[in-house]
Scaffold this motif. Structure first.
Motif, PDB file in Angstrom:
ATOM      1  N   ILE A  75       1.221  23.691 -92.182  1.00 35.55           N
ATOM      2  CA  ILE A  75       2.223  24.712 -91.868  1.00 35.55           C
ATOM      3  C   ILE A  75       2.114  25.143 -90.412  1.00 35.55           C
ATOM      4  O   ILE A  75       3.136  25.326 -89.722  1.00 35.55           O
ATOM      5  CB  ILE A  75       2.061  25.937 -92.808  1.00 35.55           C
ATOM      6  N   TYR A  76       0.894  25.288 -89.908  1.00 32.51           N
ATOM      7  CA  TYR A  76       0.741  25.670 -88.504  1.00 32.51           C
ATOM      8  C   TYR A  76       1.244  24.559 -87.583  1.00 32.51           C
ATOM      9  O   TYR A  76       1.854  24.834 -86.540  1.00 32.51           O
ATOM     10  CB  TYR A  76      -0.724  25.978 -88.186  1.00 32.51           C
ATOM     11  N   ALA A  77       1.001  23.313 -87.981  1.00 34.94           N
ATOM     12  CA  ALA A  77       1.503  22.189 -87.183  1.00 34.94           C
ATOM     13  C   ALA A  77       3.032  22.199 -87.154  1.00 34.94           C
ATOM     14  O   ALA A  77       3.649  21.984 -86.092  1.00 34.94           O
ATOM     15  CB  ALA A  77       0.992  20.868 -87.760  1.00 34.94           C
ATOM     16  N   ALA A  78       3.657  22.467 -88.311  1.00 34.71           N
ATOM     17  CA  ALA A  78       5.123  22.537 -88.361  1.00 34.71           C
ATOM     18  C   ALA A  78       5.639  23.679 -87.488  1.00 34.71           C
ATOM     19  O   ALA A  78       6.662  23.544 -86.799  1.00 34.71           O
ATOM     20  CB  ALA A  78       5.584  22.722 -89.802  1.00 34.71           C
ATOM     21  N   THR A  79       4.928  24.815 -87.491  1.00 29.03           N
ATOM     22  CA  THR A  79       5.316  25.945 -86.642  1.00 29.03           C
ATOM     23  C   THR A  79       5.281  25.562 -85.177  1.00 29.03           C
ATOM     24  O   THR A  79       6.191  25.894 -84.397  1.00 29.03           O
ATOM     25  CB  THR A  79       4.370  27.137 -86.893  1.00 29.03           C
ATOM     26  N   THR A  80       4.226  24.835 -84.779  1.00 28.44           N
ATOM     27  CA  THR A  80       4.101  24.404 -83.388  1.00 28.44           C
ATOM     28  C   THR A  80       5.204  23.423 -83.017  1.00 28.44           C
ATOM     29  O   THR A  80       5.743  23.467 -81.906  1.00 28.44           O
ATOM     30  CB  THR A  80       2.731  23.759 -83.148  1.00 28.44           C
ATOM     31  N   VAL A  81       5.557  22.542 -83.942  1.00 25.97           N
ATOM     32  CA  VAL A  81       6.628  21.574 -83.680  1.00 25.97           C
ATOM     33  C   VAL A  81       7.951  22.305 -83.423  1.00 25.97           C
ATOM     34  O   VAL A  81       8.701  21.947 -82.503  1.00 25.97           O
ATOM     35  CB  VAL A  81       6.773  20.596 -84.864  1.00 25.97           C
ATOM     36  N   VAL A  82       8.233  23.331 -84.216  1.00 21.84           N
ATOM     37  CA  VAL A  82       9.465  24.100 -84.023  1.00 21.84           C
ATOM     38  C   VAL A  82       9.491  24.720 -82.627  1.00 21.84           C
ATOM     39  O   VAL A  82      10.504  24.668 -81.926  1.00 21.84           O
ATOM     40  CB  VAL A  82       9.596  25.197 -85.108  1.00 21.84           C
ATOM     41  N   TYR A  83       8.366  25.284 -82.201  1.00 19.17           N
ATOM     42  CA  TYR A  83       8.318  25.884 -80.868  1.00 19.17           C
ATOM     43  C   TYR A  83       8.435  24.820 -79.775  1.00 19.17           C
ATOM     44  O   TYR A  83       9.101  25.038 -78.757  1.00 19.17           O
ATOM     45  CB  TYR A  83       7.028  26.676 -80.688  1.00 19.17           C
ATOM     46  N   CYS A  84       7.826  23.663 -79.990  1.00 17.79           N
ATOM     47  CA  CYS A  84       7.929  22.579 -79.004  1.00 17.79           C
ATOM     48  C   CYS A  84       9.375  22.113 -78.841  1.00 17.79           C
ATOM     49  O   CYS A  84       9.816  21.804 -77.727  1.00 17.79           O
ATOM     50  CB  CYS A  84       7.042  21.405 -79.423  1.00 17.79           C
TER      51      CYS A  84
END
Length: 472
Positions: A150-159
């Protein structure tokens, strides 16, 4: 390595090229970059500090380990962004139409981020305890692999948001650096409000960053919609000759005759409207004063480096021209300001005898048919001769010419500037409107001058007989 590279390149600055305008532009770019990266630092690091403050040490330590995965993804995406930004900034305007640059960047970030997120989600929990110890085992439905994914997905959204923001900045579609900095405060407030567990902290960031991605993508999609017709077929505008600003102002004022805008001056100054002497300095000063008197807010928004040209417009160039988005035109266009679309809607509009909008266009169409139209040129503005153009003055005449298929009989003047995207008449954005409001307030606070009358009397353009026009 950076120091060695700097001295190896041995850059040489041309001190003669440095002037207040270039220094001001450089300062603006540095300010934008500073605000942009400050917002990045705030969004990327505030969560760890807040979790350490609100949650026990063990949970804070686990969260720091989870956040390291996000840092890896963000570093990888930054390599893509850092490669895309100079390519986009140095590309020609024609390359913008296929959207390959931003498409490649977005797909690359999405592919890498999705692969990492899925890989973390399917990694068994026992593997992490073997590699890092039993302390990394989290009981319950939201285990360590789940939180990592979930944290990785959050970072992808911000990227993805960063990719869109850098693309908008490089093409000067919008500058969302300040919005990102403001959103960093919203993110901090969200975590301060919801921090019962690690899962809740991460979900708050995911929801907010999805909203952030949608908001920063709005200028990009609006730009795509505005240029939809333009991107289908684009031609390079034919520049016939360079024009002085005084000549453009003269033509602009000529088109104002008979509209009542300068009713108190028309009779006395008719000669400088109809038969301008562009070599007469005092006469040009009178025309500039008249322009300031009625159209100060309009003209002052144009960039200082605007260059004016007489141009040739035919049916082939219509795809890249948009009407001025104001008043009746905004209601008629309904979001699509392409000149051909607006003309088609007016053609299919039910005519009403009391409708002055349609009646005015009908009168111009009649004058075009009988070759009796006598007015100044239609004024266009744009970034370059290959970019979309907006009608600054002459919407009615242009639409009438399109409806009568006699565009070639009209005269056209075009102002071009690479800074035109910062003009609210060319691009209606929140930042441009705020800048316009500030300039409007500044102009309102200025003392209204009596320059027109004074210039007329000193230049001898006023006749002796008759009372003087009222002074504003």
């Amino acid at each position: 390595a950076m120091a060695v590279a700097y001295f190896a390149i041995a850059p040489k600055l041309d001190l003669t090229a440095i002037n207040p305008l270039t220094l001001r532009a450089a300062f603006q770019e540095i300010s934008h970059a500073t605000v942009f990266f400050t917002g990045q630092v705030l969004i990327n690091n505030s969560d760890i500090v807040l979790v350490k403050h609100f949650l026990p040490a063990r949970e804070a330590g686990l969260y720091a380990a989870i956040a390291m995965v996000g840092r890896v993804i963000f570093s990888g995406s930054q390599a893509i962004v850092n490669s895309m930004f100079p390519v986009v900034a140095g590309s020609k305007a024609e390359e913008r139409k296929n959207l390959s640059l931003i498409g490649t960047a977005l797909l690359s970030v999405l592919a890498v981020g999705t692969a990492v997120s899925v890989g973390l989600a399917i990694t068994p929990d026992w593997l992490w305890t073997i590699l890092f110890g039993a302390e990394f085992k989290i009981l319950g439905p939201h285990g360590f692999p789940y939180l990592l994914a979930i944290y990785a997905a959050t970072t992808v959204v911000y990227c993805l948001s960063v990719v869109v923001m850098t693309y908008e900045m490089s093409y000067k579609i919008a500058n969302t650096a300040w919005f990102q900095l403001l959103f960093g405060g919203v993110l901090i407030a969200g975590i301060c409000k919801y921090h019962e567990s690690l899962q809740q902290v991460i979900m708050v960031q995911l929801v907010l960053l999805v909203c952030f991605l949608i908001l920063v993508a709005v200028p990009f999609f609006l730009d795509m919609l505005n240029n939809a017709g333009f991107l289908l077929e684009r031609r390079k505008l034919r520049l016939l000759r360079r024009m002085s600003e005084d000549e453009v102002i003269s033509g602009f004022l000529r088109s104002e005759l008979g509209k009542g805008v300068y009713a108190e001056y028309e009779e006395r100054l008719r000669s400088i409207f109809l038969n301008p002497d562009l070599q007469d300095v005092s006469e040009c000063a009178v025309r500039r004063a008249l322009l300031e008197l009625r159209h100060r807010a309009l003209w002052r928004e144009l960039p200082e480096d605007t260059q004016w040209y007489e141009v040739e417009i035919g049916s082939a160039e219509l795809n890249q021209i948009r009407v001025f988005p104001r008043a009746q035109w905004a209601r008629t266009a309904r979001g699509n300001f392409a000149i051909k679309t607006v003309a088609e809607r007016i053609k299919n509009r039910q005519p009403l005898p009391e409708d002055p909008f349609v009646r005015k266009i009908s009168e111009i169409r009649g004058a075009l048919t009988t070759d009796t139209l006598d007015s100044g040129p239609i004024i266009l503005i744009g970034l370059t001769e290959s970019d979309p153009l907006t009608i600054l003055d002459g919407n009615h005449r242009f639409v009438a010419g399109v409806l009568e298929q006699k565009v070639e009989r009209l005269k056209f003047v075009c102002g071009l500037s690479t800074s035109m995207a910062q003009c609210c008449w060319y691009k209606t954005s929140l930042f441009n409107l705020l800048r316009y409001g500030r300039n409007l307030l500044r102009a309102f606070l200025e003392i209204r001058n009596t320059e027109v009358l004074q210039l007329c009397e000193s230049s001898g353009t006023l006749p002796d007989e008759g009372p003087p026009p009222p002074v504003l």
